[in-house]
Write a protein that holds these residues in place. Structure first.
Motif, PDB file in Angstrom:
ATOM      1  N   GLY A 178       0.806  -1.345  -0.072  1.00 36.67           N
ATOM      2  CA  GLY A 178      -0.067   0.057  -0.076  1.00 36.67           C
ATOM      3  C   GLY A 178       0.969   1.173  -0.064  1.00 36.67           C
ATOM      4  N   LEU A 179       0.398   2.328  -0.003  1.00 41.02           N
ATOM      5  CA  LEU A 179       0.958   3.675  -0.044  1.00 41.02           C
ATOM      6  C   LEU A 179       1.270   3.674   1.399  1.00 41.02           C
ATOM      7  CD1 LEU A 179      -1.456   5.894  -2.378  1.00 41.02           C
ATOM      8  CD2 LEU A 179       0.765   4.702  -3.042  1.00 41.02           C
ATOM      9  N   CYS A 180       2.489   4.188   1.539  1.00 42.51           N
ATOM     10  CA  CYS A 180       3.257   4.736   2.844  1.00 42.51           C
ATOM     11  C   CYS A 180       2.375   5.750   3.714  1.00 42.51           C
ATOM     12  CB  CYS A 180       4.580   4.809   2.966  1.00 42.51           C
ATOM     13  SG  CYS A 180       5.257   4.980   4.545  1.00 42.51           S
ATOM     14  N   PRO A 181       1.881   5.394   4.790  1.00 45.51           N
ATOM     15  CA  PRO A 181       1.320   6.383   5.757  1.00 45.51           C
ATOM     16  C   PRO A 181       1.957   7.401   6.540  1.00 45.51           C
ATOM     17  CG  PRO A 181       1.222   4.342   7.288  1.00 45.51           C
ATOM     18  CD  PRO A 181       1.979   4.000   5.776  1.00 45.51           C
ATOM     19  N   PHE A 182       3.621   7.150   6.210  1.00 45.29           N
ATOM     20  CA  PHE A 182       4.531   7.993   6.939  1.00 45.29           C
ATOM     21  C   PHE A 182       5.357   8.993   6.040  1.00 45.29           C
ATOM     22  CE2 PHE A 182       4.756   3.785   9.111  1.00 45.29           C
ATOM     23  CZ  PHE A 182       4.050   4.238  10.285  1.00 45.29           C
ATOM     24  N   HIS A 183       4.891   8.831   4.748  1.00 42.94           N
ATOM     25  CA  HIS A 183       5.524   9.800   3.674  1.00 42.94           C
ATOM     26  C   HIS A 183       4.536   9.940   2.438  1.00 42.94           C
ATOM     27  CE1 HIS A 183       7.457   6.563   1.818  1.00 42.94           C
ATOM     28  NE2 HIS A 183       7.582   7.230   0.697  1.00 42.94           N
ATOM     29  N   GLY A 184       4.854  10.771   1.842  1.00 45.12           N
ATOM     30  CA  GLY A 184       3.849  10.994   0.588  1.00 45.12           C
ATOM     31  C   GLY A 184       4.405  10.363  -0.446  1.00 45.12           C
ATOM     32  N   GLU A 185       3.519   9.492  -1.285  1.00 44.60           N
ATOM     33  CA  GLU A 185       4.273   8.846  -2.534  1.00 44.60           C
ATOM     34  C   GLU A 185       2.920   8.303  -3.439  1.00 44.60           C
ATOM     35  OE1 GLU A 185       5.747   5.274  -0.937  1.00 44.60           O
ATOM     36  OE2 GLU A 185       4.150   4.247  -0.286  1.00 44.60           O
ATOM     37  N   LYS A 186       3.371   8.070  -4.706  1.00 45.55           N
ATOM     38  CA  LYS A 186       2.389   7.621  -5.645  1.00 45.55           C
ATOM     39  C   LYS A 186       2.281   6.336  -6.053  1.00 45.55           C
ATOM     40  CE  LYS A 186       2.123  12.466  -7.612  1.00 45.55           C
ATOM     41  NZ  LYS A 186       2.375  13.242  -8.769  1.00 45.55           N
ATOM     42  N   CYS A 220       8.798   0.109   4.700  1.00 42.53           N
ATOM     43  CA  CYS A 220       8.545   0.947   3.569  1.00 42.53           C
ATOM     44  C   CYS A 220       9.890   1.100   3.180  1.00 42.53           C
ATOM     45  CB  CYS A 220       8.108   2.493   4.005  1.00 42.53           C
ATOM     46  SG  CYS A 220       8.059   3.502   2.709  1.00 42.53           S
ATOM     47  N   PHE A 221       9.913   0.712   1.556  1.00 40.95           N
ATOM     48  CA  PHE A 221      11.093   0.836   1.041  1.00 40.95           C
ATOM     49  C   PHE A 221      11.461   2.392   0.506  1.00 40.95           C
ATOM     50  CE2 PHE A 221       9.819  -3.542   0.788  1.00 40.95           C
ATOM     51  CZ  PHE A 221      11.052  -4.280   0.623  1.00 40.95           C
ATOM     52  N   GLY A 222      10.663   3.230   0.835  1.00 37.05           N
ATOM     53  CA  GLY A 222      10.747   4.532   0.309  1.00 37.05           C
ATOM     54  C   GLY A 222      11.549   5.301   1.733  1.00 37.05           C
ATOM     55  N   CYS A 223      10.816   5.407   2.687  1.00 33.61           N
ATOM     56  CA  CYS A 223      11.361   6.170   3.871  1.00 33.61           C
ATOM     57  C   CYS A 223      11.962   5.100   4.907  1.00 33.61           C
ATOM     58  CB  CYS A 223       9.992   6.839   4.540  1.00 33.61           C
ATOM     59  SG  CYS A 223       8.790   5.762   5.440  1.00 33.61           S
ATOM     60  N   LYS A 224      12.137   3.871   4.916  1.00 35.16           N
ATOM     61  CA  LYS A 224      12.591   2.882   5.700  1.00 35.16           C
ATOM     62  C   LYS A 224      12.220   2.665   7.145  1.00 35.16           C
ATOM     63  CE  LYS A 224      16.173   2.913   2.504  1.00 35.16           C
ATOM     64  NZ  LYS A 224      15.484   2.457   1.331  1.00 35.16           N
ATOM     65  N   ALA A 225      10.845   3.145   7.138  1.00 40.57           N
ATOM     66  CA  ALA A 225      10.098   2.966   8.246  1.00 40.57           C
ATOM     67  C   ALA A 225       9.745   1.497   8.467  1.00 40.57           C
ATOM     68  CB  ALA A 225       8.779   3.826   8.232  1.00 40.57           C
ATOM     69  N   GLY A 226       9.746   0.714   9.563  1.00 40.05           N
ATOM     70  CA  GLY A 226       9.383  -0.554   9.656  1.00 40.05           C
ATOM     71  C   GLY A 226       9.172  -0.960  11.211  1.00 40.05           C
ATOM     72  N   GLY A 227       8.730  -2.234  11.243  1.00 47.80           N
ATOM     73  CA  GLY A 227       8.539  -2.692  12.623  1.00 47.80           C
ATOM     74  C   GLY A 227       7.464  -3.537  12.978  1.00 47.80           C
ATOM     75  N   SER A 228       7.118  -3.684  14.150  1.00 45.83           N
ATOM     76  CA  SER A 228       5.930  -4.563  14.583  1.00 45.83           C
ATOM     77  C   SER A 228       4.675  -3.762  14.667  1.00 45.83           C
ATOM     78  CB  SER A 228       6.409  -5.400  15.986  1.00 45.83           C
ATOM     79  OG  SER A 228       6.505  -4.127  16.855  1.00 45.83           O
ATOM     80  N   VAL A 229       3.637  -4.527  15.054  1.00 41.85           N
ATOM     81  CA  VAL A 229       2.368  -3.541  15.294  1.00 41.85           C
ATOM     82  C   VAL A 229       2.461  -2.663  16.269  1.00 41.85           C
ATOM     83  CG1 VAL A 229       1.394  -5.585  17.233  1.00 41.85           C
ATOM     84  CG2 VAL A 229      -0.306  -4.226  15.468  1.00 41.85           C
ATOM     85  N   PHE A 230       3.152  -2.966  17.497  1.00 41.74           N
ATOM     86  CA  PHE A 230       3.541  -2.065  18.616  1.00 41.74           C
ATOM     87  C   PHE A 230       4.035  -0.756  18.092  1.00 41.74           C
ATOM     88  CE2 PHE A 230       3.985  -6.037  20.859  1.00 41.74           C
ATOM     89  CZ  PHE A 230       2.814  -6.323  21.464  1.00 41.74           C
ATOM     90  N   THR A 231       5.071  -0.741  17.021  1.00 42.84           N
ATOM     91  CA  THR A 231       5.791   0.355  16.489  1.00 42.84           C
ATOM     92  C   THR A 231       4.792   1.169  15.491  1.00 42.84           C
ATOM     93  OG1 THR A 231       7.772  -1.012  16.648  1.00 42.84           O
ATOM     94  CG2 THR A 231       7.873   0.947  14.951  1.00 42.84           C
ATOM     95  N   PHE A 232       3.945   0.438  14.838  1.00 44.49           N
ATOM     96  CA  PHE A 232       3.218   1.227  13.742  1.00 44.49           C
ATOM     97  C   PHE A 232       2.232   1.744  14.532  1.00 44.49           C
ATOM     98  CE2 PHE A 232      -0.743   1.083  11.387  1.00 44.49           C
ATOM     99  CZ  PHE A 232      -0.174   1.555  10.348  1.00 44.49           C
ATOM    100  N   ILE A 233       1.488   1.183  15.559  1.00 46.70           N
ATOM    101  CA  ILE A 233       0.450   2.061  16.351  1.00 46.70           C
ATOM    102  C   ILE A 233       1.087   3.144  17.168  1.00 46.70           C
ATOM    103  CG2 ILE A 233      -0.949   1.953  18.369  1.00 46.70           C
ATOM    104  CD1 ILE A 233      -2.478   0.881  15.844  1.00 46.70           C
ATOM    105  N   SER A 234       2.431   3.074  17.497  1.00 41.34           N
ATOM    106  CA  SER A 234       2.936   3.939  18.170  1.00 41.34           C
ATOM    107  C   SER A 234       3.368   5.210  17.151  1.00 41.34           C
ATOM    108  CB  SER A 234       4.324   3.542  18.574  1.00 41.34           C
ATOM    109  OG  SER A 234       4.459   2.705  19.826  1.00 41.34           O
ATOM    110  N   GLU A 235       3.714   4.845  15.917  1.00 39.81           N
ATOM    111  CA  GLU A 235       3.885   6.055  14.970  1.00 39.81           C
ATOM    112  C   GLU A 235       2.799   6.540  14.324  1.00 39.81           C
ATOM    113  OE1 GLU A 235       6.903   7.066  13.945  1.00 39.81           O
ATOM    114  OE2 GLU A 235       7.916   5.982  15.612  1.00 39.81           O
ATOM    115  N   MET A 236       1.783   5.855  14.138  1.00 37.65           N
ATOM    116  CA  MET A 236       0.401   6.226  13.780  1.00 37.65           C
ATOM    117  C   MET A 236      -0.240   7.111  14.571  1.00 37.65           C
ATOM    118  SD  MET A 236       0.484   5.527  10.467  1.00 37.65           S
ATOM    119  CE  MET A 236      -1.348   6.186  10.226  1.00 37.65           C
ATOM    120  N   GLU A 237      -0.381   6.580  15.810  1.00 34.92           N
ATOM    121  CA  GLU A 237      -1.267   7.496  16.803  1.00 34.92           C
ATOM    122  C   GLU A 237      -0.317   8.320  17.744  1.00 34.92           C
ATOM    123  OE1 GLU A 237      -4.480   7.349  17.233  1.00 34.92           O
ATOM    124  OE2 GLU A 237      -4.582   5.891  15.435  1.00 34.92           O
ATOM    125  N   ARG A 238       1.074   8.384  17.439  1.00 39.43           N
ATOM    126  CA  ARG A 238       1.788   9.321  18.263  1.00 39.43           C
ATOM    127  C   ARG A 238       1.769   9.076  19.883  1.00 39.43           C
ATOM    128  NH1 ARG A 238       3.581  12.103  14.215  1.00 39.43           N
ATOM    129  NH2 ARG A 238       2.455  13.232  12.785  1.00 39.43           N
TER     130      ARG A 238
END
Length: 107
Positions: free
Chosen positions: A38-46, A61-79
């Motif tokens: 999918g499109l990365c939620p951490f940076h703009g991409e087409k 994410c091969f674009g911005c190099k963000a990665g991790g587990s479900v804990f990391t994802f929720i931490s990043e998305m919900e701050r």
């Protein structure tokens, strides 16, 4: 002395918090081969460079190099902090929070 969640409980929470389902709440995913993209939620991409591995329960994410587990994802998305992300996922999975463990080696 630091406190932490019991590792077995965290593993149970992780197993009940399927990463594909969690990410799908934020990102439209399409399965291609073994992974979801999918499109990365951490940076703009087409072009989709955001990958979720259902088997490993990891994202990258091969674009911005963000990665991790479900804990990391929720931490990043919900701050949220790690502990807040654990509480968020525990509520979502209908799992009561356990008694914290004292661990002198944990920092």
């Amino acid at each position: 002395m630091a406190e932490r969640y019991p590792p077995a409980w965290l593993e149970e929470l992780r197993s009940r918090s399927d990463l594909v389902q969690v990410v799908s709440g934020y990102v439209a995913l399409k399965k291609k081969g073994k992974r979801y993209w999918g499109l990365c939620p951490f940076h703009g991409e087409k072009t989709a460079s955001f990958s979720v591995d259902e088997e490993a329960q990891l994202y990258y994410c091969f674009g911005c190099k963000a990665g991790g587990s479900v804990f990391t994802f929720i931490s990043e998305m919900e701050r949220l902090s790690f502990s807040e992300a654990v509480e968020y996922l525990a509520e979502r999975a209908h799992m009561p929070l356990p008694q914290m463990m004292n661990d002198e080696e944990y920092e």
